[in-house]
Design an enzyme around this catalytic site. Sequence first.
Site, PDB file in Angstrom:
ATOM      1  N   SER A   6       7.932 -15.886 -19.554  1.00 58.52           N
ATOM      2  CA  SER A   6       9.366 -17.206 -19.993  1.00 58.52           C
ATOM      3  C   SER A   6      10.372 -16.207 -18.800  1.00 58.52           C
ATOM      4  CB  SER A   6       9.475 -15.497 -21.595  1.00 58.52           C
ATOM      5  OG  SER A   6      11.016 -15.187 -21.403  1.00 58.52           O
ATOM      6  N   HIS A  31       8.214 -21.024 -20.710  1.00 60.10           N
ATOM      7  CA  HIS A  31       8.768 -20.594 -22.049  1.00 60.10           C
ATOM      8  C   HIS A  31       9.808 -20.621 -21.470  1.00 60.10           C
ATOM      9  CE1 HIS A  31       8.563 -19.583 -26.168  1.00 60.10           C
ATOM     10  NE2 HIS A  31       8.981 -18.384 -25.627  1.00 60.10           N
ATOM     11  N   ASP A  33      13.430 -19.157 -23.069  1.00 58.98           N
ATOM     12  CA  ASP A  33      13.806 -18.715 -24.695  1.00 58.98           C
ATOM     13  C   ASP A  33      15.954 -19.267 -24.880  1.00 58.98           C
ATOM     14  OD1 ASP A  33      12.077 -16.893 -25.586  1.00 58.98           O
ATOM     15  OD2 ASP A  33      11.832 -16.147 -24.076  1.00 58.98           O
ATOM     16  N   MET A  35      18.889 -18.682 -26.559  1.00 53.01           N
ATOM     17  CA  MET A  35      19.904 -16.491 -27.616  1.00 53.01           C
ATOM     18  C   MET A  35      21.711 -17.403 -28.239  1.00 53.01           C
ATOM     19  SD  MET A  35      17.430 -14.134 -26.200  1.00 53.01           S
ATOM     20  CE  MET A  35      15.616 -13.975 -26.406  1.00 53.01           C
ATOM     21  N   HIS A  64      12.304 -22.357 -27.090  1.00 55.72           N
ATOM     22  CA  HIS A  64      11.973 -21.503 -28.480  1.00 55.72           C
ATOM     23  C   HIS A  64      13.822 -21.211 -28.487  1.00 55.72           C
ATOM     24  CE1 HIS A  64      10.934 -17.168 -28.944  1.00 55.72           C
ATOM     25  NE2 HIS A  64      11.790 -18.060 -31.001  1.00 55.72           N
ATOM     26  N   MET A  66      16.360 -19.870 -30.413  1.00 54.76           N
ATOM     27  CA  MET A  66      16.513 -19.009 -31.255  1.00 54.76           C
ATOM     28  C   MET A  66      18.275 -18.640 -31.182  1.00 54.76           C
ATOM     29  SD  MET A  66      14.064 -15.280 -29.535  1.00 54.76           S
ATOM     30  CE  MET A  66      13.847 -16.492 -27.874  1.00 54.76           C
ATOM     31  N   MET A 135       5.649 -14.241 -33.932  1.00 61.20           N
ATOM     32  CA  MET A 135       6.247 -12.955 -33.303  1.00 61.20           C
ATOM     33  C   MET A 135       5.980 -11.718 -33.119  1.00 61.20           C
ATOM     34  SD  MET A 135       8.596 -14.491 -30.994  1.00 61.20           S
ATOM     35  CE  MET A 135       9.944 -13.287 -30.593  1.00 61.20           C
ATOM     36  N   GLY A 140      14.937 -11.490 -29.457  1.00 62.79           N
ATOM     37  CA  GLY A 140      16.891 -11.158 -29.114  1.00 62.79           C
ATOM     38  C   GLY A 140      16.289  -9.927 -27.197  1.00 62.79           C
ATOM     39  N   GLY A 142      13.402  -8.857 -23.812  1.00 61.27           N
ATOM     40  CA  GLY A 142      12.378  -8.572 -24.011  1.00 61.27           C
ATOM     41  C   GLY A 142      11.770  -6.562 -23.268  1.00 61.27           C
ATOM     42  N   ASP A 173       4.448 -14.307 -29.227  1.00 62.95           N
ATOM     43  CA  ASP A 173       5.843 -13.613 -27.645  1.00 62.95           C
ATOM     44  C   ASP A 173       5.772 -12.263 -28.402  1.00 62.95           C
ATOM     45  OD1 ASP A 173       7.399 -13.088 -26.829  1.00 62.95           O
ATOM     46  OD2 ASP A 173       9.126 -15.332 -27.681  1.00 62.95           O
ATOM     47  N   GLY A 175       5.493  -7.547 -26.078  1.00 61.96           N
ATOM     48  CA  GLY A 175       4.914  -7.215 -25.603  1.00 61.96           C
ATOM     49  C   GLY A 175       3.844  -7.609 -25.127  1.00 61.96           C
TER      50      GLY A 175
END
Length: 216
Positions: A6, A31, A33, A35, A64, A66, A135, A140, A142, A173, A175
Site C-alpha cells: 500500500s 494496493h 487506498d 479515502m 480499494h 474507502m 480489514m 482510515g 496506516g 489489510d 497491521g
Amino acid sequence: MKVAPSILSVLDQDLDQVLKTLEDANVEYLHLDVMDNVFVPNITFDYNLVKELKPKTKMILDTHLMIANPDELIDEYIKTKSDYLCFHIEAAKNPKEIIKKIKDNNLKCAVSIKPKTPVSEIEPYLQDLDLVLVMSVEPGFGGQKFMVDMLEKVKLLKKLKEEKNYNYLIEMDGGLNNNTAVLAKEAGCDIIVVGTFLFNSENIKETVKELESIWK
C-alpha cells in the site's frame, strides 16, 4: 501468498521512484487506498491519481475504494482500468448493480468488510466476486495494530469458498508484518496488504521475498 504494497505511507514521496523500487522487488500487486474523509476520517486521492499510475506500471492495480458513495462514483473508477476495483459493502446502496457494472467492463470485482461487519453481509454476492478484502484494522490510517479476531472471517471465507466452489481470492489489510502474515496465511489468505512495515524496512526487496515465502 502475495504481497500487495500500500502506498498510503509514501504518498509524499516520488511515486515514480516508489513504483520502480516495487517493480525491482518483483512485486505483482499494488494496493491503492482511496479515502474521501467521509466514509473514513482521512483523505488521500481519487480516480485521477489512479488513472495517472495505471500506464506507468505493469503491476496489478488493486484499488480499494474507502468512499461513501461508490454507487455514484463507480463509473469514474471503472475508467481508471484498475485490474481490481474493491468497494465497501457498508457504503453501497446497491451492491449487485456495482458488481455488474465492474464485471460488464471486464474488470475484477472485490468487496471489503470493516472489522464490525460480519461475513454474512456479503454472502449473497460471493459467487460473483473475484476478491474479498477483510480489514484487520479500522480503515482510515496506516500503522494500526492487527486485530487477531479478524482471522475467523478469513477462515470462514475459505470454508465457504471450498464448500461452494467459489473463485474469489482472500485478501487482508491492516497491521500486517512478518509475524501477523504467518497467521493470515495459516487462516487462508492469498494476498496481504503491507504498508508501513514494508516501507520502513531496510531492504524492501528482501522483505517482500520473506513475506511471500511464508508457508510456501
